[in-house]
Design an enzyme around this catalytic site. Structure first.
Site: not given
Ligand code: CAA
Length: 380
Positions: A123, A131, A157-158, A279, A340, A363
């Site tokens: 993903f 990030g 990327i995992t 304890q 240790g 995530e």
């Molecule tokens: N479900 C559906 N829609 C969503 C949503 C959700 N959970 N979260 C946000 N949205 C929608 C909002 O409703 C909004 O839509 P509208 O404009 O139509 O109303 C739009 O998306 C934008 O939302 P925000 O204004 O809340 O966006 P933001 O820029 O403030 O970001 C955030 C929100 C929660 C910070 C988001 O950017 C986030 O989750 N960031 C973290 C990203 C992340 O988790 N990365 C992990 C990488 S993947 C990984 O780690 C995989 C791996 O390899 C293990």
């Protein structure tokens, strides 16, 4: 809320526990040391149906619910959190996303082999400058007749070194902010798709983590998921489910820390008695067990909500926030109980600490989970 398990759910948990104990745990420390991908274990996970657990049977998946997935994830991660994350990415990020939003053609071509374990997926959302701020996508996909031309770089990327396909999030119209972001299925063999060097990590060292660069990658327009502009919501929805998987991974690590502590404290003597009779140690064990049970209930609550078609973004964020926190704490306490011996590799608890830390980062960091929770609280 009913936390009792059906016969099928119990069977899945028992099957996962047996496989984890008999086959996954055996070489976990060695794989960690050598940073070696668990090829055989992932192959066997696929044979058990654990690489496409929530994919409907008609696409070759196990057709199970999220609760079963959580139970299996905890057991696998209890033995080896690296195997856990490989399984988690393929299940909750890759196959779930294609099943939920993909076309029939995409399901036939990609979902079936991914669910069967004939392909592995990754993903690709994060970038060097995107990030937590996931809307800030510098990877760009430009439409060119029946194709898109993809350029950019993804980071951390995992499964990236092993995966046959990547779900790639890219900007199709940067002027539209999050509404100009789209999602694509990109095959690893596409010319211009190049995999960077394997990152040297603190923990989950036998899962691979790489950067992926795209240089004029020509992707069929048929590989766009849904429509243009869906990408950000696609990523957010997918991550909501992913966070339940990572909460279960953290739970597995926490439970492994408690298991090791219970065993060691009843074998090791100090001041003439087993240390479990002091304890000071009993309080640590009691706190660990209580926190683990609370995290388990939060995780199951999120899984049940998802299975029942109720909103689960907030519940998933709470589950990941709390489970990852108590996983780090449990691993630290396990080291303290082992003294240790906890600081050296022999008893595995130092690996649990190294593995636990990432659950507070990927995530969505714990800070991002708090943002998600607070926004959900404030809008109600
Ligand atoms: N479900 C559906 N829609 C969503 C949503 C959700 N959970 N979260 C946000 N949205 C929608 C909002 O409703 C909004 O839509 P509208 O404009 O139509 O109303 C739009 O998306 C934008 O939302 P925000 O204004 O809340 O966006 P933001 O820029 O403030 O970001 C955030 C929100 C929660 C910070 C988001 O950017 C986030 O989750 N960031 C973290 C990203 C992340 O988790 N990365 C992990 C990488 S993947 C990984 O780690 C995989 C791996 O390899 C293990």
């Amino acid at each position: 809320m009913d936390f009792s398990f059906s016969e099928e759910q119990q069977m899945i948990r028992d099957m996962a526990r047996k496989f984890a104990e008999e086959e996954v745990r055996k070489h976990a420390a060695e794989r960690d040391e050598k940073e070696e991908f668990p090829t055989e274990e992932v192959k066997k996970l696929a044979e058990l149906g654990f690489m496409g657990m929530m994919v409907p049977e008609k696409y070759g998946g196990a057709g199970l619910d999220t609760v079963s997935y959580v139970l299996a994830m905890e057991e696998i991660s209890r033995a080896d959190a690296s195997v856990g994350v490989i399984m988690s990415v393929n299940n909750s990020l890759v196959t779930w996303g294609i099943n939920e939003y993909g076309s029939e053609e995409q399901k036939e071509k990609y979902l079936k082999p991914l669910a069967a374990g004939e392909m592995l997926g990754c993903f690709a959302l994060s970038e060097p400058e995107a990030g937590s701020d996931a809307t800030n996508q510098n990877t760009v996909a430009v439409r060119d007749a029946e194709h898109y031309i993809l350029n950019g770089t993804k980071n951390w990327i995992t499964n990236g070194a092993t995966a046959n396909v990547a779900l790639v999030i890219a900007a199709t119209d940067r002027s539209k902010g999050h509404k100009g972001i789209s999602a694509f299925i990109v095959e690893r063999d596409t010319p211009g798709y190049s995999i960077g060097k394997k990152e040297k990590k603190l923990g989950i060292r036998s899962s691979d983590t790489v950067s992926i660069a795209f240089e004029d990658c020509k992707i069929p327009a048929a590989n766009l998921i849904g429509e243009e502009g869906l990408g950000f919501k696609f990523a957010m929805k997918t991550l909501d489910g992913g966070r339940i998987g990572i909460a279960a991974q953290a739970l597995g690590i926490a439970q492994a820390s408690l298991d090791a502590s219970l065993k060691y404290s009843q074998e090791r003597k100090a001041f003439g008695v087993y240390i479990s009779e002091h304890q000071a140690i009993q309080f640590k064990l009691a706190d660990m067990a209580t926190n683990i049970q609370a995290a388990r209930l939060l995780t199951l609550e999120a899984a049940i909500a998802k299975d029942q078609g109720q909103p689960y973004a907030k519940k998933a964020a709470m589950a990941k926030l709390y489970s990852s926190k108590i996983a780090v704490e449990a691993a630290l306490e396990a080291i303290q109980i082992h003294g240790g011996y906890g600081y050296i590799k022999e008893y595995n608890v130092e690996r649990y600490l190294r593995d636990s830390k990432i659950t507070e980062i990927y995530e969505g960091t714990s800070e991002i989970q708090r943002i998600v929770i607070a926004r959900n609280l404030l809008k109600t």
